[in-house]
Design a protein around this motif. Structure first.
Motif: not given
Length: 200
Positions: A45-63
């Motif tokens: 439903m969201r029209r605009a969002f950041r990656r950080e709204d979906v996955i925390p930056i700490g988890n993302f840089i290990k992805h």
């Protein structure tokens, strides 16, 4: 929206002009992109969002997606804009920032939300009418179901499509009397000059 390869490459492009990463994304990386479902999934439903709204930056840089796809490009932060025309999902715009730039913040999300109607108006909806007969029929059915009159003009200001309510409106603007909607002869009704002038 989703295709066999995750995205529709024919209608996708990179503003930086290098589509090799886009091809790699379409071939494989969309499958492991943490934002893919939120970006193109019809349930979001969201029209605009950041990656950080979906996955925390700490988890993302290990992805794996970050380490194998974004980091080699020097990219980190992402802002997604989901573009709609009325309730019709047109597509998504992904804005990426390099690791040297600040990550997108809530202020950026609010700015993006303000821009969405202008982006939707700038996209050539008429493109739907030139690509695929089935998509054209769906779009025509959707336009006909709208409660308001709708006229689609191309860049040359020629009429691509208009629904029956727009035909009635055009006839009334030209001073013709209508007893019933069935009285409208759709083929012979020009779009009034004042509408063309407003659009130009």
């Amino acid at each position: 929206n989703s295709r066999a390869n995750g995205i529709d490459l024919e209608h996708s492009f990179s503003l930086q002009g290098n589509n090799s990463f886009l091809s790699r994304y379409a071939d494989y990386f969309w499958r492991i992109d943490p934002l893919y479902q939120a970006e193109l999934g019809s349930d979001s439903m969201r029209r605009a969002f950041r990656r950080e709204d979906v996955i925390p930056i700490g988890n993302f840089i290990k992805h794996k997606f970050y380490n194998d796809f974004l980091q080699p490009q020097g990219l980190l932060s992402e802002l997604v804009i989901r573009v709609y025309f009325k309730s019709y999902f047109i597509g998504a715009i992904s804005l990426l920032r390099s690791e040297q730039r600040p990550i997108f913040d809530e202020n950026d999300v609010r700015k993006a939300e303000l821009l969405i109607p202008y982006i939707a108006n700038a996209i050539d909806i008429g493109d739907i009418f030139t690509k695929n007969v089935y998509e054209q029929q769906l779009c025509e059915q959707w336009l006909e179901s709208l409660p308001e009159g709708m006229i689609l003009l191309g860049h040359d200001l020629q009429t691509l499509y208009r629904n029956s309510r727009a035909d009635i409106f055009c006839m009334l603007m030209m001073g013709r009397k209508i007893r019933a909607p069935e009285d409208v002869e759709r083929a012979g009704i020009p779009v009034p000059d004042v509408i063309i002038q407003d659009c130009s």
